[in-house]
Design a protein around this motif. Structure first.
Motif, short mmCIF file in Angstrom:
data_model
loop_
_atom_site.label_atom_id
_atom_site.label_comp_id
_atom_site.label_asym_id
_atom_site.label_seq_id
_atom_site.Cartn_x
_atom_site.Cartn_y
_atom_site.Cartn_z
N ASP A 267 0.84 -1.19 0.00
CA ASP A 267 0.00 0.00 0.00
C ASP A 267 0.88 1.24 0.00
N SER A 268 0.28 2.41 -0.22
CA SER A 268 1.05 3.64 -0.40
C SER A 268 1.86 3.99 0.85
N THR A 269 1.30 3.75 2.04
CA THR A 269 2.03 4.06 3.27
C THR A 269 3.25 3.17 3.44
N SER A 270 3.08 1.85 3.21
CA SER A 270 4.20 0.91 3.32
C SER A 270 5.26 1.21 2.27
N ALA A 271 4.80 1.55 1.06
CA ALA A 271 5.75 1.87 -0.01
C ALA A 271 6.54 3.13 0.34
N ASN A 272 5.87 4.12 0.93
CA ASN A 272 6.55 5.35 1.31
C ASN A 272 7.60 5.10 2.39
N LYS A 273 7.25 4.26 3.39
CA LYS A 273 8.21 3.90 4.43
C LYS A 273 9.42 3.18 3.85
N LEU A 274 9.16 2.33 2.88
CA LEU A 274 10.24 1.58 2.25
C LEU A 274 11.20 2.52 1.52
N LEU A 275 10.65 3.51 0.81
CA LEU A 275 11.51 4.45 0.10
C LEU A 275 12.29 5.34 1.06
N LEU A 276 11.68 5.67 2.19
CA LEU A 276 12.42 6.42 3.21
C LEU A 276 13.60 5.60 3.73
N THR A 277 13.39 4.29 3.86
CA THR A 277 14.47 3.39 4.26
C THR A 277 15.59 3.40 3.22
N LEU A 278 15.21 3.34 1.95
CA LEU A 278 16.20 3.35 0.88
C LEU A 278 16.97 4.67 0.85
N GLN A 279 16.29 5.77 1.13
CA GLN A 279 16.98 7.05 1.19
C GLN A 279 18.05 7.04 2.29
N LEU A 281 19.59 4.42 3.41
CA LEU A 281 20.68 3.55 2.97
C LEU A 281 21.57 4.27 1.97
N ALA A 282 20.96 5.07 1.09
CA ALA A 282 21.74 5.81 0.10
C ALA A 282 22.64 6.84 0.78
N LYS A 283 22.12 7.48 1.83
CA LYS A 283 22.92 8.46 2.56
C LYS A 283 24.11 7.80 3.25
N GLY A 284 24.03 6.49 3.46
CA GLY A 284 25.16 5.76 4.04
C GLY A 284 26.26 5.48 3.05
N GLY A 285 26.14 5.97 1.82
CA GLY A 285 27.21 5.81 0.84
C GLY A 285 26.96 4.76 -0.20
N ARG A 286 25.74 4.23 -0.28
CA ARG A 286 25.45 3.19 -1.26
C ARG A 286 24.90 3.80 -2.55
N THR A 287 25.17 3.11 -3.63
CA THR A 287 24.57 3.45 -4.93
C THR A 287 23.36 2.55 -5.11
N ILE A 288 22.19 3.13 -5.29
CA ILE A 288 20.94 2.35 -5.31
C ILE A 288 20.23 2.55 -6.64
N ILE A 289 19.85 1.43 -7.25
CA ILE A 289 19.05 1.45 -8.48
C ILE A 289 17.83 0.58 -8.24
N THR A 290 16.66 1.10 -8.57
CA THR A 290 15.43 0.34 -8.36
C THR A 290 14.52 0.48 -9.57
N THR A 291 13.89 -0.62 -9.94
CA THR A 291 12.82 -0.54 -10.93
C THR A 291 11.53 -0.25 -10.19
N ILE A 292 10.67 0.51 -10.83
CA ILE A 292 9.39 0.84 -10.19
C ILE A 292 8.37 1.07 -11.30
N HIS A 293 7.18 0.57 -11.09
CA HIS A 293 6.19 0.60 -12.16
C HIS A 293 5.40 1.91 -12.17
N GLN A 294 4.68 2.21 -11.11
CA GLN A 294 3.85 3.41 -11.07
C GLN A 294 3.84 3.95 -9.64
N PRO A 295 4.86 4.71 -9.26
CA PRO A 295 4.94 5.21 -7.88
C PRO A 295 3.96 6.35 -7.65
N SER A 296 3.68 6.59 -6.38
CA SER A 296 2.87 7.75 -6.02
C SER A 296 3.70 9.01 -6.21
N SER A 297 3.03 10.16 -6.16
CA SER A 297 3.74 11.42 -6.37
C SER A 297 4.77 11.66 -5.26
#
Length: 691
Positions: A267-279, A281-297
């Motif tokens: 759902d949109s809330t869980s997806a938003n939390k997941l992207l915050l987690t990825l952000q 992780l990226a700030k920790g120095g990782r290079t992140i690439i993700t496929t995504i079909h139709q994200p929310s705004s």
């Protein structure tokens, strides 16, 4: 930087101080509190024509945690093609066309999936691959992750170094399907992964602390002791399962993290939390690439860069926040309020019903489809505007610092020895399968059948020919029951766990020989326990010889049959690696073993006798007879002719009741051969697998 030992780590740090050119980038140490403190890796935006400054900040911690090695990824004019299955047909007309128009058919032999894709990304950034289904997003992700190597054209570099086995272990890949053992809890899953993958120079306490930090970082404290679940087993939610899959990969601090549709099914809330987690992780120095079909705004604006793909072609590459401005400059604008992701996907598919389009696109192409005209125009503009700009700014003369090029080529060997891997993996395998091993229904089945057989053959004897045949029939049924139970108990193991094996082998978590040894020895617990439990009940109810030696020899013979059957089941499963076909093959071969076992047909025609020597049921049945009966034993003493020896019975026409060692050695040899062949079949099928 993750290294195998401290010496390599300090060498790389020394290189970073002495070899980093100031014109390209710099490394700044914010503070230092001595050995044993973790370094939090931060990076600024990956700016054109120069590499971002990398800030290393020392944080108080009890874990010796180094930052992931920075990876600057570049991919230029990437193409990928697959073989067209239609070219394999035996159509004579097509063969004739092949001879007449060789060049045309050669072009049709392969189908292009990716058609010249270019881009770059650095540490601290998230690149989103967007496009409609079938556009090639997942294929590009696999090519970047080194999971597709054949039929790939183009230039892909990691710190200006091409893909190699050393780089492979610095890449984390989270598949769209969460491939996790459903019987394990979140904490158990991460602990076993940590002990298998983290360096040996970390203590147990440090590995446990690493798992604890990962659980907290991903917000999994509340459900840490809940089983993963799946299928008919109740477990954690979809968002928690996805975060566990990410934690499974980031435990080893991968420099490049690839995720395939991480928000799928959330759902949109869980997806938003997941992207915050990825952000984070990226700030920790990782290079992140993700496929995504139709994200929310909201999710769309979390991405740093965006690559929009249409039919395998790139139609936009750049900063995500600049995408709307770019398409507006091409005079594409939504007629109604619209999510930017929806707008971009409509353009990528050519569906412009609610989008204003430049009139000249459709003006001269009234006969063609509007969608094709839009896509063709977008591809042309990309080639004119964006592609030269990207190649000039990030694929030109600017190179990655030399020390990063050297660091990424340091090969990370196995972190554990074969024995250490075996101990850890055996615990995990046994923990995951323990519930199946000691399932109450299996126990009731063994108990119930043993009692039923014991009652049917209650205090049976060998006083007459008829009674002897009844007891021999029980012997053969014991062979049938444990042969079929063990074959079907083992034949589905590898097909069911294929996805787990492939995933973990791709990550080089352990040697395949370790997995096979753990699997077969763990399963052997059940294949020894249940026959033993079964025979303890049945043996004395059925009236077999009441001597200690005879009981243990009979039990040994039954266990030998069970273990050999397990090896045969593993071989069939490893050779086929399909749940449906494995069961079919096992049924057919079991029927063959049953018919040639020596009970239904004793006098087999000479031209078919070779079949019985391939049947371990034939040797197992003969061994049981030799253990239980003696050729000198008398029976039919109350008949008119007087007592006769058992060897003279028609039931033993083809069996010499003396000896038995030959059958023992043949069964042991078969059990070993089945397992060696199963291992080689498993290696062949796993090594050729790609997902």
């Amino acid at each position: 930087m993750i290294m195998e030992n401290g010496r390599e780590d300090h060498e790389i740090e020394d290189m970073s101080m002495s070899m980093s050119p100031p014109s390209v980038g710099s490394m700044q140490i914010a503070g230092s509190n001595g050995f044993g403190h973790s370094i939090e890796f931060m990076s600024q935006a990956y700016l054109p024509n120069r590499y971002s400054e990398v800030v290393l900040k020392i944080v108080d911690s009890s874990i010796n945690q180094d930052p992931p090695l920075p990876i600057y990824l570049k991919f230029e004019d990437v193409e990928f093609k697959v073989k067209n299955s239609q070219t394999d047909s035996n159509n004579p007309l097509k063969k004739m066309v092949t001879k007449v128009a060789t060049q045309q058919v050669e072009q049709e032999k392969y189908k292009k999936i990716l058609k010249g894709i270019t881009g770059s990304i650095g540490p601290g950034e998230i690149l989103a691959l967007m496009g409609p289904s079938g556009s090639g997003k997942t294929t590009l992700l696999k090519v970047i992750g080194g999971r597709l190597l054949e039929n790939v054209k183009g230039n892909i570099t990691y710190n200006d170094v091409r893909f190699n086995p050393a780089i492979k272990r610095r890449i984390g890949f989270v598949t769209q399907e969460d491939v996790l053992f459903p019987q394990l809890t979140i904490e158990e899953t991460l602990i076993f992964s940590a002990f298998l993958r983290l360096p040996t120079n970390m203590s147990k306490q440090q590995k446990y602390a690493k798992v604890e930090n990962t659980i907290k970082e991903l917000g999994l404290e509340r459900c840490r002791h809940t089983k993963i679940g799946g299928g008919f087993l109740k477990g954690i939610s979809g968002g928690e399962r996805k975060r566990t899959s990410i934690g499974y990969e980031i435990l080893v601090d991968p420099s490049l993290l690839l995720l395939d549709e991480p928000t799928s099914g959330l759902d949109s809330t869980s997806a938003n939390k997941l992207l915050l987690t990825l952000q984070g992780l990226a700030k920790g120095g990782r290079t992140i690439i993700t496929t995504i079909h139709q994200p929310s705004s909201r999710i769309f604006h979390m991405f740093d860069k965006l690559l929009l793909i249409s039919e395998g072609y790139p139609v936009y590459y750049g900063k995500a926040r600049d995408s709307m401005e770019y398409f507006s400059s091409l005079r594409f604008a939504p007629d109604i309020p619209m999510n930017p992701a929806e707008f971009l996907l409509d353009l990528a598919t050519g569906q412009v019903n609610d989008i204003s389009v430049p009139q000249e696109i459709l003006g001269d192409q009234e006969s063609s489809e509007p969608s094709k005209a839009v896509i063709k125009y977008l591809k042309l503009k990309y080639k004119e505007i964006l592609d030269p700009k990207e190649k000039l700014e990030n694929h030109g003369v600017v190179n990655t610092p030399k020390h990063l090029q050297l660091a990424i080529q340091v090969k990370k060997e196995w972190t554990l020895s074969w024995l250490d891997q075996f101990i850890i993996l055996y615990k995990r395998t046994f923990t995951a399968r323990c519930k199946d091993y000691f399932d109450k229904f299996r126990l009731i089945q063994a108990l119930g059948i043993a009692i039923i057989l014991g009652l049917l053959w209650w205090k049976s004897s060998t006083n007459t020919e008829a009674q002897l045949r009844d007891q021999i029939g029980l012997m053969f049924y014991i062979c049938i029951f444990w042969t079929s139970s063990c074959i079907f108990g083992a034949v589905y193991v590898f097909p069911f766990e294929k996805a787990y094996i492939v995933k973990e082998r791709k990550a080089d978590m352990y040697r395949l020989s370790v997995y096979y040894a753990c699997s077969t020895l763990s399963d052997m617990v059940a294949h020894v326990f249940y026959p033993t439990f079964f025979m303890i009940i049945l043996y004395f109810m059925a009236g077999f010889k009441r001597t200690v030696a005879c009981f243990f020899l009979t039990l040994f013979a039954v266990l030998l049959i069970a273990i050999t059957s397990q090896g045969a089941g593993e071989l069939f499963g490893a050779a086929v690696m399909s749940i449906q076909r494995a069961g079919m093959v096992a049924s057919l071969i079991l029927m063959l073993f049953l018919l040639t076992g020596g009970y239904y047909v004793q006098h087999i025609p000479k031209f078919m006798q070779w079949m019985k020597y391939l049947s371990f049921m034939y040797y197992g049945f003969r061994l049981l007879l030799k253990v239980q009966y003696s050729g000198d034993q008398l029976y039919e003493c109350e008949s008119i002719g007087g007592c006769r020896t058992l060897q003279s019975s028609p039931s033993f026409d083809t069996v010499n009741l003396k000896g038995g060692l030959q059958e023992v050695w043949v069964l042991i040899a078969m059990a070993l051969c089945f397992r060696f062949l199963a291992y080689f079949c498993l290696r062949r099928n796993i090594d050729v697998c790609n997902y």
